[in-house]
Design an enzyme around this catalytic site. Structure first.
Site, PDB file in Angstrom:
ATOM      1  N   ASN A   1       0.799  -1.227   0.000  1.00  0.00           N
ATOM      2  CA  ASN A   1       0.000   0.000   0.000  1.00  0.00           C
ATOM      3  C   ASN A   1       0.829   1.273   0.000  1.00  0.00           C
ATOM      4  O   ASN A   1       0.287   2.357  -0.227  1.00  0.00           O
ATOM      5  CB  ASN A   1      -0.978  -0.012   1.178  1.00  0.00           C
ATOM      6  CG  ASN A   1      -2.065  -1.062   0.986  1.00  0.00           C
ATOM      7  OD1 ASN A   1      -2.190  -1.646  -0.091  1.00  0.00           O
ATOM      8  ND2 ASN A   1      -2.821  -1.331   2.026  1.00  0.00           N
TER       9      ASN A   1
ATOM     10  N   ASP B   1      -7.148  -3.068   8.322  1.00  0.00           N
ATOM     11  CA  ASP B   1      -6.523  -4.188   7.609  1.00  0.00           C
ATOM     12  C   ASP B   1      -6.017  -5.276   8.543  1.00  0.00           C
ATOM     13  O   ASP B   1      -5.539  -6.308   8.080  1.00  0.00           O
ATOM     14  CB  ASP B   1      -5.351  -3.692   6.748  1.00  0.00           C
ATOM     15  CG  ASP B   1      -5.839  -2.865   5.576  1.00  0.00           C
ATOM     16  OD1 ASP B   1      -5.004  -2.251   4.897  1.00  0.00           O
ATOM     17  OD2 ASP B   1      -7.057  -2.821   5.357  1.00  0.00           O
TER      18      ASP B   1
ATOM     19  N   CYS C   1     -15.814  -3.977  -3.901  1.00  0.00           N
ATOM     20  CA  CYS C   1     -14.894  -5.052  -3.526  1.00  0.00           C
ATOM     21  C   CYS C   1     -15.701  -6.054  -2.700  1.00  0.00           C
ATOM     22  O   CYS C   1     -16.906  -5.951  -2.568  1.00  0.00           O
ATOM     23  CB  CYS C   1     -13.710  -4.506  -2.745  1.00  0.00           C
ATOM     24  SG  CYS C   1     -14.151  -3.998  -1.101  1.00  0.00           S
TER      25      CYS C   1
HETATM   26  C1  EPZ Z   1      -6.648   2.052   1.562  1.00  0.00           C
HETATM   27  O1  EPZ Z   1      -7.846   1.904   0.822  1.00  0.00           O
HETATM   28  C2  EPZ Z   1      -5.981   0.683   1.539  1.00  0.00           C
HETATM   29  N1  EPZ Z   1      -5.681   0.308   0.164  1.00  0.00           N
HETATM   30  C3  EPZ Z   1      -6.892  -0.352   2.174  1.00  0.00           C
HETATM   31  O2  EPZ Z   1      -6.162  -1.582   2.228  1.00  0.00           O
HETATM   32  C4  EPZ Z   1      -7.228   0.078   3.600  1.00  0.00           C
HETATM   33  O3  EPZ Z   1      -8.144  -0.836   4.141  1.00  0.00           O
HETATM   34  C5  EPZ Z   1      -7.839   1.486   3.584  1.00  0.00           C
HETATM   35  O4  EPZ Z   1      -6.936   2.407   2.927  1.00  0.00           O
HETATM   36  C6  EPZ Z   1      -8.123   2.019   4.975  1.00  0.00           C
HETATM   37  O5  EPZ Z   1      -6.940   2.075   5.716  1.00  0.00           O
HETATM   38  C7  EPZ Z   1      -4.557   0.799  -0.418  1.00  0.00           C
HETATM   39  O6  EPZ Z   1      -3.804   1.553   0.181  1.00  0.00           O
HETATM   40  C8  EPZ Z   1      -4.284   0.355  -1.829  1.00  0.00           C
HETATM   41  P1  EPZ Z   1      -9.977   4.954   2.262  1.00  0.00           P
HETATM   42  P2  EPZ Z   1      -8.705   3.227   0.418  1.00  0.00           P
HETATM   43  O7  EPZ Z   1     -10.234   5.791   1.064  1.00  0.00           O
HETATM   44  O8  EPZ Z   1      -7.770   4.340   0.091  1.00  0.00           O
HETATM   45  C9  EPZ Z   1     -14.517   6.141   2.701  1.00  0.00           C
HETATM   46  C10 EPZ Z   1      -5.753  -3.849   1.828  1.00  0.00           C
HETATM   47  O9  EPZ Z   1      -6.272  -4.831   2.389  1.00  0.00           O
HETATM   48  N2  EPZ Z   1     -14.355   6.853   1.415  1.00  0.00           N
HETATM   49  O10 EPZ Z   1      -9.014   5.446   3.295  1.00  0.00           O
HETATM   50  O11 EPZ Z   1      -9.699   2.833  -0.612  1.00  0.00           O
HETATM   51  C11 EPZ Z   1     -14.467   4.629   2.520  1.00  0.00           C
HETATM   52  O12 EPZ Z   1     -15.728   4.116   2.177  1.00  0.00           O
HETATM   53  C12 EPZ Z   1      -6.616  -2.667   1.422  1.00  0.00           C
HETATM   54  O13 EPZ Z   1      -4.524  -3.714   1.587  1.00  0.00           O
HETATM   55  C13 EPZ Z   1     -15.405   7.638   0.956  1.00  0.00           C
HETATM   56  O14 EPZ Z   1     -16.466   7.731   1.575  1.00  0.00           O
HETATM   57  O15 EPZ Z   1      -9.442   3.530   1.773  1.00  0.00           O
HETATM   58  C14 EPZ Z   1     -14.012   4.157   3.884  1.00  0.00           C
HETATM   59  O16 EPZ Z   1     -15.104   4.051   4.751  1.00  0.00           O
HETATM   60  C15 EPZ Z   1      -8.088  -2.971   1.594  1.00  0.00           C
HETATM   61  N3  EPZ Z   1     -15.246   8.292  -0.229  1.00  0.00           N
HETATM   62  C16 EPZ Z   1     -13.118   5.295   4.369  1.00  0.00           C
HETATM   63  O17 EPZ Z   1     -13.387   6.421   3.523  1.00  0.00           O
HETATM   64  C17 EPZ Z   1     -14.086   8.233  -0.948  1.00  0.00           C
HETATM   65  O18 EPZ Z   1     -13.985   8.900  -2.016  1.00  0.00           O
HETATM   66  C18 EPZ Z   1     -11.635   5.005   4.276  1.00  0.00           C
HETATM   67  O19 EPZ Z   1     -11.358   4.576   2.946  1.00  0.00           O
HETATM   68  C19 EPZ Z   1     -13.041   7.429  -0.456  1.00  0.00           C
HETATM   69  C20 EPZ Z   1     -13.199   6.756   0.723  1.00  0.00           C
END
Ligand code: EPZ
Length: 422
Positions: free
Chosen positions: A23, A309, A118
């Protein structure tokens, strides 16, 4: 599709080397598109998500060379001429959406497929798009693609407050803002080490980003990002996963090397509540399991809180605790696809909304179980390590996305995992 056959009941004893972070590497790879020439990234893990992203980046005409022996990836955007990230690749690896910010920053123009959902539900990108607009981009949708354009080919920059804080949206906005014509301010930015590593590395190539690791990121746009070598950080989630595995398996004594304990945030303090043997060095962590596992409840939060995670892995360990505990996920309320599979192994665990109640003291017995997503899959492997008899974990391709040489690393410290190709 490959599966694992796991003979349970083996203690883990010895040394495990932690790989580079998945990540943290993905944002660095996207950032390389911003440079005036080749960027070499060190400590890149051999993972399917990395190989997939290499294909996405190559689609743009950018040259990608992966020296897998040295774990070094060289990305040369000199001939970048196609500002598109296609659906058939983006749907395989949602972080490909970083191409929106990278192509906006590099060329002022991006046509990127919306990522799918996902295994545990919708993964919105509204913050990414609202943020890009705040930086001055025009954003339109066309047949499942985001069409992002910078006026006159270069974003002016702007101010955006994120709610909730999002790792991916923070990464995407940094990529878009680094070469903007003016200053950008991101409030409630993510503070994950993955974001800090991106900002620190970009600054070594000429970017001007301040506030990394705090909720207030200030980015002064620059005209050039220089070629050069940047460094990926160790995988903190792989580290946490193996710490939990060592703590939950009796008579284990495992030393993790090539890691970075400071990136674990509050996880280390929570881990200490297990009262296992724990020796934390700068780049090594030694874990010795104890005679009993106390019930320790957790709730996930953004960094430096308990990582979402690692919640599946923690819940799996709590099936072995000598009492009742709860695991609550505030980041992804539906991230519990592993629960019915643990029940098949004999776990006493119930789900209520975004919380699982684990009654502990479960004598797990081997069975066939199904992987559904990366962290759920590794939890089933961990359960198989403590279960009696043999556990069959199906669809381990999920694991190959995010854990480098998982069975080799665990077998290297005494586990009995056999990969069956099929
Ligand atoms: C990153 O995903 C990681 N992936 C995820 O790891 C990790 O679980 C996640 O961050 C949280 O720590 C990578 O780094 C490639 P977020 P990301 O945007 O960026 C909401 C793994 O297992 N949200 O921080 O997609 C969302 O629904 C993966 O390695 C919005 O509402 O996570 C969530 O509730 C899985 N609108 C929260 O924010 C948006 O536009 C955090 O999501 C974006 C996100």
């Amino acid at each position: 599709m490959d599966k694992f056959l796991i003979e349970g009941g083996k203690s883990l004893r010895g040394t495990m080397t932690i790989s580079g972070s998945k990540n943290a590497a993905l944002p660095l790879m996207a950032a390389a598109l911003l440079a005036d020439g080749p960027v070499t990234i060190t400590n890149v893990p051999l993972l399917n998500d990395i190989f997939t992203f290499n294909k996405v980046i190559s689609e743009t005409g950018t040259q990608v060379l992966f020296d897998q022996e040295k774990r070094e990836l060289t990305i040369d955007p000199t001939h970048l001429n196609n500002h598109v990230a296609p659906y058939d690749l983006v749907r395989k690896m949602r972080a490909s959406f970083y191409m929106t910010g990278a192509l906006l920053g590099a060329a002022g123009d991006a046509r990127v497929s919306l990522p799918g959902g996902c295994a545990w539900g919708p993964r919105p990108v509204n913050l990414h798009l609202e943020g890009m607009r705040a930086l001055g981009a025009s954003i339109e949708m066309d047949s499942g693609y985001v069409i992002a354009k910078a006026p006159n080919g270069r974003l002016p920059g702007g101010t955006f407050t994120m709610n909730p804080s999002s790792v991916g949206a923070t990464v995407n906005l940094v990529l878009a803002a680094v070469k903007a014509g003016g200053k950008s301010v991101i409030r409630n930015a993510a503070m994950e080490p993955d974001v800090v590593n991106l900002c620190d590395n970009l600054n070594t190539l000429g970017a001007r980003i301040s506030g990394a690791g705090t909720p207030l990121l200030v980015i002064d746009g620059v005209d050039h990002i220089a070629p050069g070598t940047i460094h990926n950080t160790p995988d903190r989630i792989e580290t946490g996963t193996y710490m939990i595995a060592a703590a939950m398996i009796p008579d284990s004594d495992v030393t993790l090397t090539n890691t970075l304990a400071r990136d674990l945030g509050s996880f280390t303090d929570t881990f200490r509540k297990l009262r296992v043997g724990l020796e934390v060095g700068d780049s090594t962590i030694r874990i010795r399991s104890a005679d009993r596992i106390p019930p320790v409840s957790i709730e996930t939060a953004i960094y430096p809180g308990f990582p979402t995670d690692l919640q599946a892995q923690w819940a799996t360990m709590m099936t072995q605790a000598d009492g009742k505990s709860t695991v609550t996920d505030h980041i992804y309320p539906d991230r519990f696809s592993y629960v019915p599979e643990l029940v098949r192994l004999g776990a006493d665990i119930d789900r209520r909304d975004n919380t699982v109640i684990i009654r502990g003291r479960s004598l797990l017995k081997g069975a066939s179980v199904m992987s559904t997503d990366l962290r759920a899959s590794v939890s089933l492997v961990m359960a198989g390590l403590v279960a009696r008899d043999e556990t069959e974990v199906l669809r381990v391709y999920h694991l190959d996305r995010g854990y480098e040489k998982l069975e080799d690393k665990l077998n290297g410290v005494g586990a009995a995992i056999k990969r069956v190709s099929g």
